[in-house]
Scaffold this motif. Structure first.
Motif, PDB file in Angstrom:
ATOM      1  N   UNK A  21       0.849  -1.192   0.000  1.00 41.10           N
ATOM      2  CA  UNK A  21       0.000   0.000   0.000  1.00 41.10           C
ATOM      3  C   UNK A  21       0.887   1.246   0.000  1.00 41.10           C
ATOM      4  N   UNK A  22       0.591   2.190  -0.843  1.00 37.91           N
ATOM      5  CA  UNK A  22       1.344   3.429  -0.917  1.00 37.91           C
ATOM      6  C   UNK A  22       0.814   4.403   0.137  1.00 37.91           C
ATOM      7  N   UNK A  23       1.722   5.065   0.837  1.00 37.48           N
ATOM      8  CA  UNK A  23       1.314   6.005   1.874  1.00 37.48           C
ATOM      9  C   UNK A  23       2.322   7.133   1.972  1.00 37.48           C
ATOM     10  N   UNK A  24       1.900   8.222   2.635  1.00 41.99           N
ATOM     11  CA  UNK A  24       2.780   9.359   2.857  1.00 41.99           C
ATOM     12  C   UNK A  24       2.640   9.817   4.304  1.00 41.99           C
ATOM     13  N   UNK A  25       3.682  10.468   4.806  1.00 38.39           N
ATOM     14  CA  UNK A  25       3.630  11.120   6.109  1.00 38.39           C
ATOM     15  C   UNK A  25       3.787  12.617   5.888  1.00 38.39           C
ATOM     16  N   UNK A  26       2.881  13.386   6.468  1.00 42.86           N
ATOM     17  CA  UNK A  26       2.864  14.838   6.298  1.00 42.86           C
ATOM     18  C   UNK A  26       2.995  15.498   7.666  1.00 42.86           C
ATOM     19  N   UNK A  27       3.927  16.431   7.769  1.00 44.44           N
ATOM     20  CA  UNK A  27       4.144  17.182   9.000  1.00 44.44           C
ATOM     21  C   UNK A  27       3.739  18.637   8.764  1.00 44.44           C
ATOM     22  N   UNK A  28       2.968  19.201   9.681  1.00 44.02           N
ATOM     23  CA  UNK A  28       2.511  20.580   9.556  1.00 44.02           C
ATOM     24  C   UNK A  28       3.556  21.500  10.179  1.00 44.02           C
ATOM     25  N   UNK A  29       4.191  22.328   9.353  1.00 40.97           N
ATOM     26  CA  UNK A  29       5.224  23.242   9.828  1.00 40.97           C
ATOM     27  C   UNK A  29       4.640  24.574  10.294  1.00 40.97           C
ATOM     28  N   UNK A  30       3.609  25.053   9.609  1.00 38.32           N
ATOM     29  CA  UNK A  30       2.982  26.327   9.924  1.00 38.32           C
ATOM     30  C   UNK A  30       1.476  26.176   9.838  1.00 38.32           C
ATOM     31  N   UNK A  31       0.752  26.979  10.653  1.00 41.79           N
ATOM     32  CA  UNK A  31      -0.696  26.961  10.616  1.00 41.79           C
ATOM     33  C   UNK A  31      -1.284  26.598  11.966  1.00 41.79           C
ATOM     34  N   UNK A  32      -2.598  26.549  12.038  1.00 42.25           N
ATOM     35  CA  UNK A  32      -3.286  26.225  13.288  1.00 42.25           C
ATOM     36  C   UNK A  32      -2.906  24.843  13.798  1.00 42.25           C
ATOM     37  N   UNK A  33      -2.618  23.926  12.879  1.00 40.40           N
ATOM     38  CA  UNK A  33      -2.277  22.549  13.259  1.00 40.40           C
ATOM     39  C   UNK A  33      -0.764  22.348  13.366  1.00 40.40           C
ATOM     40  N   UNK A  34      -0.022  23.428  13.537  1.00 39.23           N
ATOM     41  CA  UNK A  34       1.447  23.389  13.592  1.00 39.23           C
ATOM     42  C   UNK A  34       1.947  22.297  14.539  1.00 39.23           C
ATOM     43  N   UNK A  35       2.863  21.462  14.046  1.00 35.57           N
ATOM     44  CA  UNK A  35       3.430  20.396  14.853  1.00 35.57           C
ATOM     45  C   UNK A  35       2.714  19.058  14.708  1.00 35.57           C
ATOM     46  N   UNK A  36       1.530  19.067  14.107  1.00 41.87           N
ATOM     47  CA  UNK A  36       0.783  17.825  13.951  1.00 41.87           C
ATOM     48  C   UNK A  36       1.411  16.967  12.851  1.00 41.87           C
ATOM     49  N   UNK A  37       1.422  15.656  13.074  1.00 41.05           N
ATOM     50  CA  UNK A  37       1.976  14.720  12.101  1.00 41.05           C
ATOM     51  C   UNK A  37       0.867  13.774  11.644  1.00 41.05           C
ATOM     52  N   UNK A  38       0.639  13.730  10.348  1.00 43.64           N
ATOM     53  CA  UNK A  38      -0.291  12.769   9.754  1.00 43.64           C
ATOM     54  C   UNK A  38       0.566  11.612   9.242  1.00 43.64           C
ATOM     55  N   UNK A  39       0.627  10.553  10.026  1.00 41.48           N
ATOM     56  CA  UNK A  39       1.591   9.488   9.766  1.00 41.48           C
ATOM     57  C   UNK A  39       1.028   8.420   8.838  1.00 41.48           C
ATOM     58  N   UNK A  40       1.786   8.146   7.764  1.00 38.27           N
ATOM     59  CA  UNK A  40       1.499   7.071   6.827  1.00 38.27           C
ATOM     60  C   UNK A  40       0.042   7.044   6.371  1.00 38.27           C
ATOM     61  N   UNK A  41      -0.372   8.154   5.814  1.00 41.91           N
ATOM     62  CA  UNK A  41      -1.725   8.242   5.262  1.00 41.91           C
ATOM     63  C   UNK A  41      -1.793   7.454   3.963  1.00 41.91           C
ATOM     64  N   UNK A  42      -2.735   6.544   3.825  1.00 39.45           N
ATOM     65  CA  UNK A  42      -2.854   5.814   2.553  1.00 39.45           C
ATOM     66  C   UNK A  42      -3.296   6.758   1.440  1.00 39.45           C
ATOM     67  N   UNK A  43      -2.695   6.585   0.281  1.00 38.05           N
ATOM     68  CA  UNK A  43      -3.049   7.402  -0.874  1.00 38.05           C
ATOM     69  C   UNK A  43      -4.303   6.846  -1.555  1.00 38.05           C
TER      70      UNK A  43
END
Length: 222
Positions: free
Chosen positions: A1-23
């Motif tokens: 399964x293909x997935x990505x991890x996205x880290x929020x650098x700026x914004x209201x959700x700053x610091x939040x990590x969306x780990x291994x989200x399936x595409x």
């Protein structure tokens, strides 16, 4: 399964990590999105990230204020680990993309950047997000903190926590401005290059000088 991890650098959700989200992954204000961002400059369904023919592709969904990758406005763009996606006031870091069944060599290629193996004095990590994080932390000489960044101090009182938070927020905002002003060199070279203007570079040098003053005051409180 293909997935990505996205880290929020700026914004209201700053610091939040969306780990291994399936595409595929959708990004926008609505709750139905895989990555929901609370920002009135972001469209309800702003952009999507999908997999196609071994690549990860970002597409702007006709948003009002557009999407940028590494400083450049895009309609569609093939993403690589380390790309900074700017949407509204938010900045998102693509820090990982994996295929669960890949062997080590294929997983390394999936990052989109060929990382060199760590030196013998540096820690070796297998997870792609850790590889990318360590590349940021250990690029060049890693003798000072070979095991990674030091831990935060514990048992701080409320005032000390607020002071430390303010200091970290100040540095985060200043470094973020430099990142925001950086532009990727989109030539045909295999080497990825980010450039910034003189004002941004000067601000980064000034921040290093300020940090040097802080270190001096901490180590010599009298």
């Amino acid at each position: 399964m293909h997935s990505v991890t996205i880290r929020v650098l700026e914004g209201m959700e700053q610091g939040k990590v969306y780990s291994r989200l399936p595409l595929p992954v959708s990004i926008g204000r609505e709750e139905e999105n895989s990555v929901q961002l609370n920002d009135d400059r972001i469209s309800r369904f702003h952009a999507k990230i999908q997999h196609h023919s071994g690549r990860v592709i970002l597409t702007d969904l006709g948003s009002t204020n557009g999407t940028r990758v590494n400083g450049h406005p895009i309609q569609t763009r093939i993403l690589q680990a380390g790309d900074v996606i700017s949407i509204g006031r938010c900045q998102l870091l693509l820090s990982e993309r994996v295929e669960e069944d890949d062997d080590e060599s294929t997983r390394e290629q999936a990052l989109g950047t060929k990382y060199q193996k760590a030196d013998k004095d540096c820690p070796t990590v297998d997870d792609e997000s850790e590889i990318f994080k360590n590349k940021l932390l250990f690029e060049g000489d890693c003798d000072l903190f070979p095991n990674g960044p030091p831990e935060l101090p514990s048992q701080l009182n409320a005032l000390q926590r607020a002071q430390l938070s303010d200091l970290a927020s100040f540095m985060h905002e200043r470094v973020g401005r430099v990142i925001k002003n950086g532009l990727e060199d989109l030539d045909e070279s295999s080497n990825r290059t980010i450039t910034c203007d003189w004002d941004s570079w000067s601000e980064l040098v000034a921040l290093q000088s300020y940090l040097a003053e802080i270190l001096c005051k901490i180590n010599n409180p009298t």
